[in-house]
Design an enzyme around this catalytic site. Structure first.
Site, PDB file in Angstrom:
ATOM      1  N   SER A 152       4.199   2.780 -11.731  1.00  0.00           N
ATOM      2  CA  SER A 152       4.073   1.020 -11.505  1.00  0.00           C
ATOM      3  C   SER A 152       4.626   0.296 -12.697  1.00  0.00           C
ATOM      4  CB  SER A 152       2.680   1.026 -11.934  1.00  0.00           C
ATOM      5  OG  SER A 152       2.418   0.042 -11.815  1.00  0.00           O
TER       6      SER A 152
ATOM      7  N   ASP B  86      -1.250  -0.045  -0.819  1.00  0.00           N
ATOM      8  CA  ASP B  86      -1.367   0.349  -2.114  1.00  0.00           C
ATOM      9  C   ASP B  86      -1.897  -1.141  -2.372  1.00  0.00           C
ATOM     10  OD1 ASP B  86      -0.594  -0.893  -5.078  1.00  0.00           O
ATOM     11  OD2 ASP B  86       0.625   1.356  -5.106  1.00  0.00           O
TER      12      ASP B  86
ATOM     13  N   HIS C  67      -2.292   3.640  -4.595  1.00  0.00           N
ATOM     14  CA  HIS C  67      -2.326   3.173  -5.761  1.00  0.00           C
ATOM     15  C   HIS C  67      -1.685   4.376  -6.514  1.00  0.00           C
ATOM     16  CE1 HIS C  67       1.662   0.699  -8.564  1.00  0.00           C
ATOM     17  NE2 HIS C  67       0.007   0.447  -9.926  1.00  0.00           N
TER      18      HIS C  67
END
Lengths: 285, 285
Positions: B152, B228, B261
């Site tokens: 991320s 995600d 995620h």
């Protein structure tokens, strides 16, 4: 399906080709809302799979093992579901319940409390042996074959459940279990509070006592780190070793040099435990 | 050794035959005390090993990857050390620093801030490219070969560091990276605060912009879950795909169906990334 058997999905994560899912449900045994987690391997999408119970230690919830043990990879490969209950009733507010890490919330010790104020809720033995098995059988593609493992207080839980329910679990293992709670500070504090001063009521929840009674011949597989801060005061695996030797109870106790009480220890050896359980869960007998 | 290069051991856990260790040190670049974690594989006890940098995402510390990614097992097998810095300066109390999860503490974005109040501390680019490499070279048996990965915000960090430092990292990979921070809400908020309103100053920290400039030919290896929650608004891998296609930049972008995620996604695919990096870290060239 009655209200009490309904499940509310809390979250779902794809993991290693399977699913990690968390559910909330109303527990009758504990008279509160409870959360549990289940890992379903890819094989559960096409058929029924065996189940490994994981009982966690003091302060844990359903999340610690799922996040930190690195168990999903091999469980997905071997085709084994994993169930993580919480470690105590939740959402209640009994006197002193949240004051210390080793009594009350996060510290159910997998017993049925008989004393005030605990007895209305702290019935974790019934929860993990009766209610939750019934719930998961209804909702997930499980084939009825079960094994059990756990860590510390949860290792204690795994051992006493297997020893008290001969023939129920295909196999049992533990990481750094409390093997003799009637004789260590953690155990004496919790059992005294939940069960009262009559120590004879405690022995049904003590692995060493249960081995001495000879109720089960279930082989025990245990890993213990020799750098574990709780080794000498709380865990005392040599006591189980002695009673197993005396009563000719099958025990494999591995002392792992340099390993502590953390999930890094569990993650380091979970593969051996998963293979041990899978072999027995998939064996014809 | 000067004061600033001293390390204080915070904790050490045996893991998979190696060691997970956390250290505290005084950072000159950030003008504060910082904690980092390193996993040393068993091979580091007998010789020097290559190093994989892991840069974490918003809200993380040095602990998330070490606890949840399940990376130690294969790193121990492959003989790769892993270094996890924290994600921002710590112990400071700048105006607004702790008010939101995506700016200030836990959200350093691996840039050198140029604006008040951030510029005195928020120099994470210098910290992870200069100061921390110097510290770990002095204290650990590393052979100088380095690769980098992250998740991320940390995937963004890994990509920009590799693209800006051609030849430095043997390989780069990322999980669900922010590939185009100049054009997404997380990036615009953070880059605006740390660098000011002149967007031209932001582009040096944007993987899409760096690929378009053609400064490096470093191949990029990315995994992205298609479930995600941040995919469409913040991550936008299709933008990197387009700019790589336009500029003939080597990119392997895998879309993983059903993955979100979380660290369950990372744990599911970390093995592929570790093998990818180890192959390049151990290759003769």
């Amino acid at each position: 399906m009655s209200m009490s058997e309904q499940l509310e999905l809390v979250s779902a994560n794809r993991s290693h080709g399977g699913w990690h899912k968390r559910y909330r449900h109303r527990s009758r045994a504990l008279d509160c809302e409870m959360t549990f987690a289940i890992f379903l391997p890819p094989q559960a999408e096409v058929g029924k799979v065996p189940l490994l119970w994981w009982l966690s230690g003091l302060t844990c919830t359903d999340e610690n093992f799922m996040q930190k043990a690195g168990a999903h990879r091999l469980a997905a490969e071997l085709g084994v579901a994993i169930l993580c209950p919480d470690t105590s009733p939740r959402g209640t507010d009994l006197p002193g319940e949240h004051d210390s890490y080793d009594l009350g919330s996060g510290a159910g010790f997998y017993v049925n409390a008989t004393r005030e104020p605990w007895k209305a809720h702290y019935r974790m033995y019934d929860y993990v042996t009766e209610e939750l098995p019934s719930v998961v059988r209804q909702h997930f593609p499980l084939n009825g074959r079960e094994s059990i493992s756990g860590h510390s207080m949860g290792g204690h839980g795994a051992l006493i459940l297997a020893l008290r329910r001969p023939g129920h679990y295909r196999s049992v293992s533990a990481f750094a279990p409390i093997v003799n709670p009637t004789q260590c500070p953690w155990g004496r504090k919790a059992l005294g509070a939940y069960l009262g001063d009559d120590v004879s009521a405690w022995t049904q929840y003590d692995a060493c006592e249960l081995v001495a009674r000879g109720a089960s011949r279930q082989p025990l597989f245990i890993d213990q780190g020799d750098a574990d801060d709780f080794l000498d005061e709380q865990l005392c695996p040599e006591r189980l070793e002695a009673v197993c030797a005396e009563h000719d109870h099958p025990l494999t106790l591995r002392r792992q040099p340099g390993y502590d009480h953390s999930y890094y220890f569990i993650a380091s050896f979970i593969e051996d435990h998963l293979r041990y359980h899978a072999e027995r869960l998939y064996a014809k007998r």
